[in-house]
Design an enzyme around this catalytic site. Sequence first.
Site, PDB file in Angstrom:
ATOM      1  N   ASP A 200     -46.230 -20.046   1.851  1.00 15.47           N
ATOM      2  CA  ASP A 200     -46.703 -18.672   1.990  1.00 15.47           C
ATOM      3  C   ASP A 200     -45.836 -17.930   3.008  1.00 15.47           C
ATOM      4  OD1 ASP A 200     -48.203 -16.365   3.058  1.00 15.47           O
ATOM      5  OD2 ASP A 200     -49.736 -17.048   1.655  1.00 15.47           O
ATOM      6  N   ASP A 203     -47.649 -16.039   5.977  1.00 15.51           N
ATOM      7  CA  ASP A 203     -48.200 -16.960   6.984  1.00 15.51           C
ATOM      8  C   ASP A 203     -47.093 -17.593   7.820  1.00 15.51           C
ATOM      9  OD1 ASP A 203     -50.854 -16.541   6.394  1.00 15.51           O
ATOM     10  OD2 ASP A 203     -50.969 -18.175   4.946  1.00 15.51           O
TER      11      ASP A 203
END
Length: 209
Positions: A200, A203
Amino acid sequence: MSKVMIMDHPLIQHKIGIIRRQETGSKDFRQLISEIAMLMCYEATRDLKLTDVEIETPISKMTAKELAGKKLAVVPILRAGLGMVDGMLSMIPAAKVGHIGLYRNEETLEPIEYYCKLPKDCAEREVFVVDPMLATGGSATAAITMLKNKGVKKIRFMCIVAAPQGIERMQKEHPDVDLYVGALDDHLNENGYIVPGLGDAGDRIFGTK
Ligand SMILES: O=P(O)(O)OC[C@H]1O[C@H](OP(=O)(O)OP(=O)(O)O)[C@H](O)[C@@H]1O
Ligand SMILES: O=c1cc[nH]c(=O)[nH]1
Ligand SMILES: [Mg+2]
Protein backbone atom coordinates in the site's frame (compact mmCIF):
# COMPACT_ATOMS: atom_id res chain seq x y z
CA MET A 1 -5.59 5.25 -28.63
CA SER A 2 -3.37 6.63 -25.89
CA LYS A 3 0.37 6.10 -25.77
CA VAL A 4 1.74 3.93 -22.93
CA MET A 5 5.37 4.70 -22.11
CA ILE A 6 7.00 2.17 -19.80
CA MET A 7 10.17 3.62 -18.27
CA ASP A 8 13.35 1.79 -19.21
CA HIS A 9 15.82 4.20 -17.60
CA PRO A 10 18.23 2.22 -15.38
CA LEU A 11 18.04 4.74 -12.52
CA ILE A 12 14.25 4.49 -12.45
CA GLN A 13 14.33 0.69 -12.53
CA HIS A 14 16.97 0.54 -9.78
CA LYS A 15 15.00 2.85 -7.49
CA ILE A 16 11.74 0.97 -8.10
CA GLY A 17 13.58 -2.23 -7.10
CA ILE A 18 14.39 -0.64 -3.73
CA ILE A 19 10.87 0.64 -2.95
CA ARG A 20 9.44 -2.80 -3.71
CA ARG A 21 11.51 -4.39 -0.89
CA GLN A 22 9.44 -4.96 2.23
CA GLU A 23 12.35 -3.90 4.46
CA THR A 24 12.50 -0.38 2.94
CA GLY A 25 11.20 1.99 5.64
CA SER A 26 9.06 5.11 5.24
CA LYS A 27 11.93 7.60 5.19
CA ASP A 28 13.72 5.89 2.27
CA PHE A 29 10.45 4.98 0.58
CA ARG A 30 9.33 8.62 0.57
CA GLN A 31 12.68 9.88 -0.65
CA LEU A 32 12.80 7.33 -3.48
CA ILE A 33 9.20 8.00 -4.59
CA SER A 34 10.18 11.65 -4.93
CA GLU A 35 13.37 10.81 -6.90
CA ILE A 36 11.48 8.44 -9.20
CA ALA A 37 8.82 11.09 -9.85
CA MET A 38 11.54 13.57 -10.77
CA LEU A 39 13.17 11.18 -13.24
CA MET A 40 9.80 10.16 -14.70
CA CYS A 41 8.85 13.81 -15.09
CA TYR A 42 12.05 14.37 -17.07
CA GLU A 43 11.11 11.49 -19.40
CA ALA A 44 7.43 12.44 -19.66
CA THR A 45 8.18 16.03 -20.68
CA ARG A 46 10.44 15.11 -23.62
CA ASP A 47 7.79 16.08 -26.17
CA LEU A 48 6.84 19.49 -24.73
CA LYS A 49 6.92 22.10 -27.49
CA LEU A 50 9.58 24.81 -27.64
CA THR A 51 9.54 28.19 -29.28
CA ASP A 52 12.30 30.61 -30.29
CA VAL A 53 12.85 33.70 -28.17
CA GLU A 54 15.28 36.57 -28.77
CA ILE A 55 17.48 37.23 -25.72
CA GLU A 56 20.73 38.93 -24.88
CA THR A 57 23.50 37.10 -23.06
CA PRO A 58 26.21 39.22 -21.35
CA ILE A 59 28.15 38.74 -24.61
CA SER A 60 25.67 39.02 -27.53
CA LYS A 61 22.14 38.66 -28.82
CA MET A 62 20.93 35.17 -29.61
CA THR A 63 17.85 33.11 -30.35
CA ALA A 64 17.21 30.89 -27.33
CA LYS A 65 14.44 28.36 -26.63
CA GLU A 66 11.59 28.51 -24.17
CA LEU A 67 8.60 26.26 -23.45
CA ALA A 68 5.64 27.01 -25.70
CA GLY A 69 2.01 26.05 -25.47
CA LYS A 70 -0.12 25.48 -22.43
CA LYS A 71 1.12 26.13 -18.91
CA LEU A 72 1.38 23.07 -16.68
CA ALA A 73 -0.33 21.78 -13.55
CA VAL A 74 0.37 18.74 -11.38
CA VAL A 75 -2.60 17.01 -9.75
CA PRO A 76 -1.78 14.29 -7.18
CA ILE A 77 -4.47 11.80 -6.19
CA LEU A 78 -4.44 11.89 -2.37
CA ARG A 79 -2.91 10.53 -0.38
CA ALA A 80 -0.20 8.54 -2.10
CA GLY A 81 0.09 10.93 -5.07
CA LEU A 82 1.36 13.61 -2.67
CA GLY A 83 4.65 11.71 -2.50
CA MET A 84 5.31 12.52 -6.17
CA VAL A 85 4.65 16.28 -6.07
CA ASP A 86 8.06 17.51 -4.88
CA GLY A 87 9.87 15.47 -7.53
CA MET A 88 7.59 16.82 -10.26
CA LEU A 89 8.02 20.41 -9.07
CA SER A 90 11.78 20.10 -8.97
CA MET A 91 11.60 19.61 -12.77
CA ILE A 92 8.72 22.01 -13.53
CA PRO A 93 8.81 24.57 -10.68
CA ALA A 94 6.34 26.98 -12.31
CA ALA A 95 3.55 24.39 -12.43
CA LYS A 96 0.46 24.94 -10.29
CA VAL A 97 -0.76 22.13 -8.04
CA GLY A 98 -4.33 20.84 -7.66
CA HIS A 99 -5.45 18.10 -5.28
CA ILE A 100 -8.00 15.32 -5.77
CA GLY A 101 -8.82 13.20 -2.71
CA LEU A 102 -9.96 9.63 -3.39
CA TYR A 103 -9.74 6.43 -1.40
CA ARG A 104 -10.75 2.93 -2.42
CA ASN A 105 -13.55 1.22 -0.58
CA GLU A 106 -11.74 -1.88 0.67
CA GLU A 107 -14.55 -4.24 -0.31
CA THR A 108 -15.94 -2.86 -3.55
CA LEU A 109 -12.60 -1.25 -4.62
CA GLU A 110 -14.70 1.68 -5.89
CA PRO A 111 -13.09 5.12 -5.42
CA ILE A 112 -14.75 7.47 -2.92
CA GLU A 113 -14.23 11.19 -3.54
CA TYR A 114 -13.51 13.37 -0.48
CA TYR A 115 -11.63 16.42 -1.79
CA CYS A 116 -11.11 18.47 -4.92
CA LYS A 117 -9.24 21.78 -5.14
CA LEU A 118 -7.87 22.80 -8.52
CA PRO A 119 -6.12 25.90 -9.85
CA LYS A 120 -8.71 28.44 -11.12
CA ASP A 121 -7.25 28.37 -14.61
CA CYS A 122 -6.86 24.57 -14.76
CA ALA A 123 -8.95 24.34 -17.95
CA GLU A 124 -6.23 26.33 -19.76
CA ARG A 125 -3.42 24.15 -18.42
CA GLU A 126 -1.92 20.83 -19.43
CA VAL A 127 -2.35 18.57 -16.39
CA PHE A 128 -0.12 15.77 -15.11
CA VAL A 129 -2.18 13.51 -12.82
CA VAL A 130 0.15 11.58 -10.50
CA ASP A 131 -0.42 8.54 -8.30
CA PRO A 132 2.19 5.86 -7.54
CA MET A 133 -0.29 2.99 -8.10
CA LEU A 134 -2.65 2.13 -10.98
CA ALA A 135 -4.45 -1.04 -9.88
CA THR A 136 -8.07 -1.52 -11.09
CA GLY A 137 -7.87 1.97 -12.61
CA GLY A 138 -10.96 3.10 -10.69
CA SER A 139 -9.21 6.00 -8.91
CA ALA A 140 -7.28 7.29 -11.93
CA THR A 141 -10.25 7.14 -14.31
CA ALA A 142 -12.46 8.92 -11.74
CA ALA A 143 -9.85 11.66 -11.17
CA ILE A 144 -9.49 12.23 -14.91
CA THR A 145 -13.28 12.40 -15.35
CA MET A 146 -13.38 15.05 -12.59
CA LEU A 147 -10.75 17.10 -14.44
CA LYS A 148 -12.55 16.77 -17.78
CA ASN A 149 -15.78 17.93 -16.09
CA LYS A 150 -13.86 21.09 -15.06
CA GLY A 151 -12.93 21.69 -18.70
CA VAL A 152 -9.36 20.34 -18.72
CA LYS A 153 -8.51 19.27 -22.28
CA LYS A 154 -4.96 17.97 -22.16
CA ILE A 155 -4.16 15.37 -19.49
CA ARG A 156 -1.28 12.93 -18.92
CA PHE A 157 -1.23 10.26 -16.20
CA MET A 158 1.91 9.16 -14.39
CA CYS A 159 2.24 6.17 -12.05
CA ILE A 160 5.15 4.20 -10.68
CA VAL A 161 3.63 0.67 -10.71
CA ALA A 162 0.69 -0.41 -12.87
CA ALA A 163 -1.39 -3.55 -13.35
CA PRO A 164 -2.48 -4.56 -16.87
CA GLN A 165 -6.13 -4.22 -15.80
CA GLY A 166 -5.65 -0.55 -14.86
CA ILE A 167 -3.95 0.28 -18.14
CA GLU A 168 -6.72 -1.44 -20.09
CA ARG A 169 -9.41 0.48 -18.21
CA MET A 170 -7.63 3.81 -18.68
CA GLN A 171 -7.25 3.22 -22.42
CA LYS A 172 -10.90 2.28 -22.73
CA GLU A 173 -12.33 5.16 -20.68
CA HIS A 174 -9.78 7.86 -21.51
CA PRO A 175 -8.13 7.01 -24.85
CA ASP A 176 -6.90 10.62 -25.16
CA VAL A 177 -4.72 10.41 -22.00
CA ASP A 178 -1.12 9.25 -22.44
CA LEU A 179 0.23 7.00 -19.69
CA TYR A 180 3.73 7.13 -18.18
CA VAL A 181 4.41 3.98 -16.19
CA GLY A 182 7.49 3.15 -14.10
CA ALA A 183 6.92 -0.61 -14.19
CA LEU A 184 4.16 -2.86 -15.52
CA ASP A 185 3.41 -5.70 -13.12
CA ASP A 186 1.66 -9.03 -13.52
CA HIS A 187 -1.83 -8.99 -12.04
CA LEU A 188 -4.10 -7.97 -9.13
CA ASN A 189 -4.70 -10.25 -6.15
CA GLU A 190 -8.13 -10.96 -4.63
CA ASN A 191 -7.87 -7.77 -2.50
CA GLY A 192 -7.10 -5.57 -5.50
CA TYR A 193 -3.38 -5.22 -4.70
CA ILE A 194 -0.83 -5.24 -7.49
CA VAL A 195 1.32 -8.41 -7.66
CA PRO A 196 4.26 -8.30 -7.09
CA GLY A 197 3.73 -4.54 -6.52
CA LEU A 198 5.00 -2.79 -3.41
CA GLY A 199 2.07 -3.01 -1.01
CA ASP A 200 0.00 0.00 0.00
CA ALA A 201 1.85 3.06 -1.28
CA GLY A 202 -0.02 5.57 0.92
CA ASP A 203 0.64 3.60 4.10
CA ARG A 204 4.31 3.16 3.20
CA ILE A 205 4.83 6.86 2.41
CA PHE A 206 3.10 8.11 5.54
CA GLY A 207 3.91 5.26 7.93
CA THR A 208 0.27 4.55 8.72
CA LYS A 209 0.54 0.79 9.07
O1 LIG B 1 -6.49 1.70 -9.38
P1 LIG B 1 -7.23 1.56 -8.08
O2 LIG B 1 -7.82 0.18 -7.92
O3 LIG B 1 -8.24 2.64 -7.88
O4 LIG B 1 -6.14 1.64 -6.91
C1 LIG B 1 -5.17 2.62 -6.87
C2 LIG B 1 -5.44 3.60 -5.78
O5 LIG B 1 -5.30 2.98 -4.50
C3 LIG B 1 -4.36 3.71 -3.70
O6 LIG B 1 -4.97 4.69 -2.95
P2 LIG B 1 -5.77 4.33 -1.57
O7 LIG B 1 -7.20 4.08 -1.87
O8 LIG B 1 -5.03 3.26 -0.85
O9 LIG B 1 -5.72 5.68 -0.80
P3 LIG B 1 -4.45 6.36 -0.08
O10 LIG B 1 -3.59 6.94 -1.16
O11 LIG B 1 -5.08 7.38 0.80
O12 LIG B 1 -3.74 5.29 0.72
C4 LIG B 1 -3.45 4.31 -4.75
O13 LIG B 1 -2.67 5.37 -4.28
C5 LIG B 1 -4.41 4.70 -5.83
O14 LIG B 1 -5.01 5.97 -5.63
O1 LIG C 1 -1.11 -2.54 -4.86
C1 LIG C 1 -1.76 -1.51 -4.59
C2 LIG C 1 -3.05 -1.28 -5.13
C3 LIG C 1 -3.70 -0.13 -4.79
N1 LIG C 1 -3.11 0.75 -3.97
C4 LIG C 1 -1.87 0.55 -3.45
O2 LIG C 1 -1.37 1.38 -2.70
N2 LIG C 1 -1.24 -0.59 -3.77
MG1 LIG D 1 -3.55 3.45 0.33
